[in-house]
Design a protein around this motif. Sequence first.
Motif, PDB file in Angstrom:
ATOM      1  N   GLU A  35       0.833  -1.195   0.000  1.00  0.00           N
ATOM      2  CA  GLU A  35       0.000   0.000   0.000  1.00  0.00           C
ATOM      3  C   GLU A  35       0.871   1.249   0.000  1.00  0.00           C
ATOM      4  O   GLU A  35       1.993   1.229   0.502  1.00  0.00           O
ATOM      5  CB  GLU A  35      -0.925   0.028   1.224  1.00  0.00           C
ATOM      6  CG  GLU A  35      -1.969  -1.064   1.224  1.00  0.00           C
ATOM      7  CD  GLU A  35      -2.874  -0.995   2.441  1.00  0.00           C
ATOM      8  OE1 GLU A  35      -4.106  -1.072   2.276  1.00  0.00           O
ATOM      9  OE2 GLU A  35      -2.340  -0.851   3.564  1.00  0.00           O
ATOM     10  N   ALA A  36       0.339   2.300  -0.590  1.00  0.00           N
ATOM     11  CA  ALA A  36       0.980   3.611  -0.556  1.00  0.00           C
ATOM     12  C   ALA A  36       0.134   4.535   0.312  1.00  0.00           C
ATOM     13  O   ALA A  36      -1.092   4.415   0.366  1.00  0.00           O
ATOM     14  CB  ALA A  36       1.103   4.183  -1.965  1.00  0.00           C
ATOM     15  N   THR A  37       0.783   5.446   0.993  1.00  0.00           N
ATOM     16  CA  THR A  37       0.104   6.431   1.830  1.00  0.00           C
ATOM     17  C   THR A  37       0.541   7.807   1.372  1.00  0.00           C
ATOM     18  O   THR A  37       1.723   8.023   1.097  1.00  0.00           O
ATOM     19  CB  THR A  37       0.472   6.235   3.312  1.00  0.00           C
ATOM     20  OG1 THR A  37       0.277   4.872   3.679  1.00  0.00           O
ATOM     21  CG2 THR A  37      -0.378   7.126   4.209  1.00  0.00           C
ATOM     22  N   TRP A  38      -0.414   8.724   1.263  1.00  0.00           N
ATOM     23  CA  TRP A  38      -0.042  10.070   0.845  1.00  0.00           C
ATOM     24  C   TRP A  38      -0.921  11.111   1.521  1.00  0.00           C
ATOM     25  O   TRP A  38      -1.995  10.824   2.021  1.00  0.00           O
ATOM     26  CB  TRP A  38      -0.099  10.227  -0.669  1.00  0.00           C
ATOM     27  CG  TRP A  38      -1.457  10.059  -1.299  1.00  0.00           C
ATOM     28  CD1 TRP A  38      -2.389  11.032  -1.545  1.00  0.00           C
ATOM     29  CD2 TRP A  38      -2.027   8.842  -1.808  1.00  0.00           C
ATOM     30  NE1 TRP A  38      -3.498  10.502  -2.164  1.00  0.00           N
ATOM     31  CE2 TRP A  38      -3.298   9.166  -2.338  1.00  0.00           C
ATOM     32  CE3 TRP A  38      -1.575   7.520  -1.871  1.00  0.00           C
ATOM     33  CZ2 TRP A  38      -4.124   8.197  -2.913  1.00  0.00           C
ATOM     34  CZ3 TRP A  38      -2.414   6.566  -2.437  1.00  0.00           C
ATOM     35  CH2 TRP A  38      -3.656   6.907  -2.960  1.00  0.00           C
ATOM     36  N   GLU A  39      -0.403  12.330   1.513  1.00  0.00           N
ATOM     37  CA  GLU A  39      -1.084  13.427   2.186  1.00  0.00           C
ATOM     38  C   GLU A  39      -2.207  13.978   1.325  1.00  0.00           C
ATOM     39  O   GLU A  39      -2.071  14.145   0.106  1.00  0.00           O
ATOM     40  CB  GLU A  39      -0.100  14.546   2.503  1.00  0.00           C
ATOM     41  CG  GLU A  39      -0.717  15.664   3.345  1.00  0.00           C
ATOM     42  CD  GLU A  39       0.260  16.769   3.674  1.00  0.00           C
ATOM     43  OE1 GLU A  39       0.282  17.200   4.842  1.00  0.00           O
ATOM     44  OE2 GLU A  39       1.007  17.197   2.764  1.00  0.00           O
ATOM     45  N   ILE A  40      -3.352  14.271   1.970  1.00  0.00           N
ATOM     46  CA  ILE A  40      -4.460  14.994   1.379  1.00  0.00           C
ATOM     47  C   ILE A  40      -4.724  16.192   2.278  1.00  0.00           C
ATOM     48  O   ILE A  40      -4.084  16.326   3.323  1.00  0.00           O
ATOM     49  CB  ILE A  40      -5.708  14.083   1.248  1.00  0.00           C
ATOM     50  CG1 ILE A  40      -6.151  13.550   2.617  1.00  0.00           C
ATOM     51  CG2 ILE A  40      -5.418  12.913   0.296  1.00  0.00           C
ATOM     52  CD1 ILE A  40      -7.416  12.691   2.578  1.00  0.00           C
ATOM     53  N   PRO A  41      -5.616  17.109   1.927  1.00  0.00           N
ATOM     54  CA  PRO A  41      -5.802  18.307   2.761  1.00  0.00           C
ATOM     55  C   PRO A  41      -6.139  17.964   4.208  1.00  0.00           C
ATOM     56  O   PRO A  41      -7.184  17.399   4.508  1.00  0.00           O
ATOM     57  CB  PRO A  41      -6.967  19.037   2.070  1.00  0.00           C
ATOM     58  CG  PRO A  41      -6.906  18.581   0.651  1.00  0.00           C
ATOM     59  CD  PRO A  41      -6.439  17.156   0.702  1.00  0.00           C
ATOM     60  N   TYR A  42      -5.245  18.288   5.122  1.00  0.00           N
ATOM     61  CA  TYR A  42      -5.406  18.051   6.556  1.00  0.00           C
ATOM     62  C   TYR A  42      -5.684  16.587   6.891  1.00  0.00           C
ATOM     63  O   TYR A  42      -6.427  16.289   7.831  1.00  0.00           O
ATOM     64  CB  TYR A  42      -6.508  18.943   7.125  1.00  0.00           C
ATOM     65  CG  TYR A  42      -5.991  20.255   7.656  1.00  0.00           C
ATOM     66  CD1 TYR A  42      -4.710  20.356   8.182  1.00  0.00           C
ATOM     67  CD2 TYR A  42      -6.784  21.392   7.644  1.00  0.00           C
ATOM     68  CE1 TYR A  42      -4.238  21.564   8.667  1.00  0.00           C
ATOM     69  CE2 TYR A  42      -6.305  22.612   8.126  1.00  0.00           C
ATOM     70  CZ  TYR A  42      -5.037  22.679   8.636  1.00  0.00           C
ATOM     71  OH  TYR A  42      -4.551  23.873   9.124  1.00  0.00           O
ATOM     72  N   ALA A  43      -5.075  15.670   6.178  1.00  0.00           N
ATOM     73  CA  ALA A  43      -5.232  14.239   6.486  1.00  0.00           C
ATOM     74  C   ALA A  43      -4.282  13.462   5.580  1.00  0.00           C
ATOM     75  O   ALA A  43      -3.484  14.034   4.833  1.00  0.00           O
ATOM     76  CB  ALA A  43      -6.677  13.784   6.300  1.00  0.00           C
ATOM     77  N   TRP A  44      -4.386  12.139   5.640  1.00  0.00           N
ATOM     78  CA  TRP A  44      -3.668  11.277   4.724  1.00  0.00           C
ATOM     79  C   TRP A  44      -4.541  10.065   4.424  1.00  0.00           C
ATOM     80  O   TRP A  44      -5.511   9.788   5.122  1.00  0.00           O
ATOM     81  CB  TRP A  44      -2.312  10.835   5.279  1.00  0.00           C
ATOM     82  CG  TRP A  44      -2.304  10.384   6.711  1.00  0.00           C
ATOM     83  CD1 TRP A  44      -2.050  11.151   7.812  1.00  0.00           C
ATOM     84  CD2 TRP A  44      -2.573   9.056   7.214  1.00  0.00           C
ATOM     85  NE1 TRP A  44      -2.130  10.405   8.962  1.00  0.00           N
ATOM     86  CE2 TRP A  44      -2.457   9.114   8.624  1.00  0.00           C
ATOM     87  CE3 TRP A  44      -2.896   7.853   6.612  1.00  0.00           C
ATOM     88  CZ2 TRP A  44      -2.651   7.994   9.432  1.00  0.00           C
ATOM     89  CZ3 TRP A  44      -3.085   6.744   7.424  1.00  0.00           C
ATOM     90  CH2 TRP A  44      -2.960   6.813   8.812  1.00  0.00           C
ATOM     91  N   ILE A  45      -4.221   9.390   3.338  1.00  0.00           N
ATOM     92  CA  ILE A  45      -5.030   8.261   2.888  1.00  0.00           C
ATOM     93  C   ILE A  45      -4.105   7.146   2.437  1.00  0.00           C
ATOM     94  O   ILE A  45      -2.981   7.397   1.978  1.00  0.00           O
ATOM     95  CB  ILE A  45      -5.982   8.694   1.751  1.00  0.00           C
ATOM     96  CG1 ILE A  45      -7.025   7.615   1.456  1.00  0.00           C
ATOM     97  CG2 ILE A  45      -5.213   9.079   0.496  1.00  0.00           C
ATOM     98  CD1 ILE A  45      -8.148   8.087   0.546  1.00  0.00           C
ATOM     99  N   ARG A  46      -4.554   5.911   2.585  1.00  0.00           N
ATOM    100  CA  ARG A  46      -3.741   4.739   2.232  1.00  0.00           C
ATOM    101  C   ARG A  46      -4.506   3.907   1.207  1.00  0.00           C
ATOM    102  O   ARG A  46      -5.690   3.615   1.377  1.00  0.00           O
ATOM    103  CB  ARG A  46      -3.439   3.914   3.481  1.00  0.00           C
ATOM    104  CG  ARG A  46      -2.552   2.708   3.233  1.00  0.00           C
ATOM    105  CD  ARG A  46      -2.180   2.052   4.559  1.00  0.00           C
ATOM    106  NE  ARG A  46      -1.211   2.851   5.308  1.00  0.00           N
ATOM    107  CZ  ARG A  46      -1.299   3.127   6.590  1.00  0.00           C
ATOM    108  NH1 ARG A  46      -2.331   2.698   7.292  1.00  0.00           N
ATOM    109  NH2 ARG A  46      -0.360   3.825   7.202  1.00  0.00           N
ATOM    110  N   LYS A  47      -3.816   3.510   0.117  1.00  0.00           N
ATOM    111  CA  LYS A  47      -4.434   2.749  -0.965  1.00  0.00           C
ATOM    112  C   LYS A  47      -3.433   1.722  -1.505  1.00  0.00           C
ATOM    113  O   LYS A  47      -2.220   1.877  -1.335  1.00  0.00           O
ATOM    114  CB  LYS A  47      -4.841   3.691  -2.110  1.00  0.00           C
ATOM    115  CG  LYS A  47      -5.992   4.631  -1.778  1.00  0.00           C
ATOM    116  CD  LYS A  47      -7.313   3.874  -1.774  1.00  0.00           C
ATOM    117  CE  LYS A  47      -8.472   4.791  -1.507  1.00  0.00           C
ATOM    118  NZ  LYS A  47      -9.747   4.054  -1.501  1.00  0.00           N
ATOM    119  N   PRO A  48      -3.923   0.686  -2.195  1.00  0.00           N
ATOM    120  CA  PRO A  48      -3.001  -0.262  -2.813  1.00  0.00           C
ATOM    121  C   PRO A  48      -2.088   0.426  -3.820  1.00  0.00           C
ATOM    122  O   PRO A  48      -2.485   1.386  -4.489  1.00  0.00           O
ATOM    123  CB  PRO A  48      -3.945  -1.263  -3.510  1.00  0.00           C
ATOM    124  CG  PRO A  48      -5.226  -1.159  -2.747  1.00  0.00           C
ATOM    125  CD  PRO A  48      -5.340   0.265  -2.341  1.00  0.00           C
TER     126      PRO A  48
END
Length: 879
Positions: A679-692
Motif C-alpha cells: 500500500e501507498a500512503t499520501w497526504e491529502i488536505p489536513y489528512a492522509w489516505i492509504r491505498k493499494p
Amino acid sequence: MRPRSDIVVLTRFLAVLPLVVGLVARAEEPQAAPASQPSLNEYTIHVMPQSHMDPVWRWRLYEGYDLVHDTFAQAIRFVDERESFIFNQSSAWMFELIERTDPELFAKIDKAVRAGRWCVVGGSWVEADQNLTGGEAMVRQYLYGQRYFRDKFGVQATVGWNVDSFGHAWSLPQIMRKSGIDSNVITRCGPGKIIYTWQGPDGSGVTCVDVRALINIAGKAFKGIKSPAQIFGMAPRLRQVLDEIGLKHLCAATVVGDHGGGPTRQELGILDAVGQMKNMPKVVIDRADRAFKAMTESAGELPVYRDQQNYTYEGCYSSQMEVKRRNRMDEQWLATAEKACALAGVFASAEYPAEALRQAWRHVLFNQFHDILPGSSIRRVYEDVDVTYDQAEAALQDITESALSGLTRALATKGEGQALVVYNPLSWKRSDLAWVILDYQTVPTTVRVRDAEGRVVAGQVVSHMKIYESFERCKIVFVARDVPPVGARVYWLEALSKSGRSMRALDDFSVPITEELYKAYREKGTYWRESPPAKAAEGATLRADKAGLESDLYRVTLDEKTGHVTGLVEKRSDRQLVPEGQAGNRLELIAEGGGSDAWELRLTDNVVVLDAPTDVKVVANGPVQAVVQVSYARGGSIFEQRIALYDGIDRIDMTNQTEWRERQTALKVRWPVAVAAKEATWEIPYAWIRKPVGRQEVPAQRWLDLSDERYGLSMLNDGRYGHDTKDGTIGITLLRSTTSPDPVADVGQHAVTYSLWPHAGGLDPAQTVRRAAELNAPLMTRAVEAREGERTSISLLEVDAAGAIVSACKRAYDGKGWVIRVWETSGKAMPVTVTFCRAIKTAQETNLLEDRVGAAVTSGAALTFKLAPHEIKTFRVEL
C-alpha cells in the motif's frame, strides 16, 4: 478533451424531467396506479434555479466579470417579475465583485437574500479544486466565504456546491461540517448512489447528493427517446425509475452553465405548465437548503461511504506546473507570515496587518478555482493569474519583513561576530539549513556559527559575486540547531580569511522571501559564481565525488556513465534502499498518446530514459552540504539534477531544474524502493489516505510513502502533486507539455525540490508530516545589528504531542484574541497540551468559522485537550 458540456446536459435533463413525467402521467390518466405503488402526485420535484459559472476557462477574467454581472442581473429581474422565483448561487467572490462594481445591483441581491428569494450555497470563496488545495487553504475558502455571506447578508450556506470539481479529498467532510456545511452536491467520482452520508477519516459526515447518479438511473430508463412523441407509452419505464430511486422528494437544478446565464424564460415557462398538469409530481421552485432537507428526510436512513471520491482528469495533477508551484509557495508563505505577525504582536506589540493578510489570502484562494489550479485554462488566463499572485506576494513580502523586523527587536543580539536571527514558523523545535547573504572584502575561507550556549557549527560559502570590483557578496549556509517552535533564535557568524584573520561583514543583503521559499531555482547568466568545492577535511564524513556522496547518515552511489543512483545505504541500519540491479533518481520522458490535453493523462509505453549525461560534477563538498550535479540534454531541453546530503540532517534533497521544450510529453522522476509495500500512503488536505500501490496517478500533496512493517521511504516535495507507485517505485510527474487548451503549456524554466526521508519501522505519518513541512517551510534568517536585550530566543508556544501540529496561528477574524488550529497527524487519539509564552487570560474552542463551540481547559499558560484520530481543533485565546 474534457467533456465540459456534461454539466449543462445533466442539469438541463433534470430541468425537463418534470415535463417528461407530466407527459407520461397525462398519457396514463385513464389507468390508476397499482395499489402497491404511490400515485405520481405523491412525488415532489424541487427545482433549484442556479448558474454554474467559471470566472475563467476558455475566456479571461475580464469576460468572467461580465458573465457574473449579467447572470446576477437576470436573476434579480426574475425575482422582481415572478413571485415564485428563487435563485441559488455559490462563490462569495462573485458577490464581492458585484459589491465593488455595481452597488445598486448588490443592494437588490441583499434584499432578495434577506427575503428568502436568493439562497447562498457552497459557502466557499470560489468553487476550488478539492485535491490540490492545501488543508489550511481549504479552511480559509470556507472561513472567508461564510464570513462574507454572514457579514453582508446575515446568513451562511448550509449546502456545499462542488458540481464541477475534479474529485473530492476524503478529509473534506470534517472541514465542511466545521464550517457550517451539512450537505454537499457533486457530479463527479461518487460511489454511484444518489444520496448517502459521506464520512471522513475522523468520522465527520455530510449528506452527499450525486447528480450524475440520478441522471444515470433516469438515462437508462429513457434511453433511445429522441422526440416528445416517443414519450407516450413510457409509463412502465417511468415507474421503474421512480421505484429504483425510491425517493418521494427529488432535487433538480436548471442552468445555462460555464459561461453563465441561469434559468431561461423558456425553462421557467415549461415548469409553470407542468405545475398545472394533473396526476403528476408536484413541481416546486425551491431553495437548495430546503430542497435538500426534504430529499434527506424522504430518504430515511442513508448508506455510509467512507473513502475519497476520486479519480477523474488525472492530467490536472500535473498541468501548468508554475501555478501549482506558486500555489504551494503562497499557501505556506501566508501561514508563515501570520505566525511571524503573531510572534511580533505578542513579543514586540507590533500591529497585526489583518486586512492586508486577508486580501492576500483572497488572491490565492481565487487562484484555487477548479479551472485555474488544475491547469485547465487557456494561456491568457495564466497571464492574469500571475498578476494576482504578484499582488499577493508583494503584500506578503512587506508583511513578513515588517514582522521579522519587529520580532528581532525583542532579542538580545550583542556578541562577537555578525548577529543573525533565525525564524522557525513550525510548531516544534528543529535543526535545519539556514541561509544568509553577507558582503565581505574577500570570500571567507572559514565560516563558523555560534549560538548563545557557545555551541559552534560550521558554515559554508556556496556561491559569491564581485560587487563594484571591490568586495564579494557571499551566500552562506549553516545548520541552525534547536530553533524554538513558532519562534526565533540568535546566532553569531564569524568569518575568517585564509590567514585566519577575523573578517567583518560590510553589509547584509535582503533576499526576497520568494527566493528563500523557492531555493530550487538557480540563476543562470548572472554574476553569481559557485564556490569551487573544497577537498573534504581529513576524517570528515560529509563528502562528495563523481562516484557518489556520503554523510554520517547515508552513502549514495552514482553511476557516472548514466548519472543514476545505483545505491543508497542508510548507515545506521546498514540497509540498502535501492533494489539490486535498479537505478534511482531516473528521469523518464514519456510520450502521451491520443492527443495531449490538460485533463486526460494518456501515458504510453514509449519511454525514453535519460542515461547519457553531458556532465557530472561536484558542486559542494562540505562541511555543511555535499552536492553532485548531473546534467542531460535532449532536443531543445536541458535537465539538471542535483543530489545533496547535509551535516546531521536526515533527508536527502534532490533538485531538478529543467529548460523545457518538449511537446505532448511527460517528464517523470522514478525511484525504486527496496521495501515490500503493498500500500501507498499520501497526504491529502489536513489528512492522509492509504491505498493499494499501482499505476494510478494520485494527487499527493507534500508527501507520499511506501513502507512495509520493517522499513519505509517517504518522498517529500515542494510543489508537485501527481504521483504513482507502479512496480515497487515512486514516480513523480515533474512536467507535462500539453497542447490543449494551452498549446505552449509549461514551456520554459522550472525547478522543484523533492526529498527522500528513509525511516526504520512502518510509516509514522506524524514524523513524515513534519519532515514534509520542514521542506516546504524553510528557516528564515536575517542579519541584524547588535543590541542589548534580555533574551536570545523567543517562542510563542510549544506542543507536547508528536502527533499534534499547530498549523495556523493568527489574529482572530473579528480581531478579538489569537486563533490556533491544531490537527492530529498520526491517526491516533491523544491528549495534547499547548503551552504558550505567557499566561492565558481566556480561551474557548471554536469551529473553523471561529464561532464558539465550547469551553477550553487552561491552567496558567497551558491549554489542554484531547484529539481524536485525524481531528482538527481550533481555539481562540487571549494572552
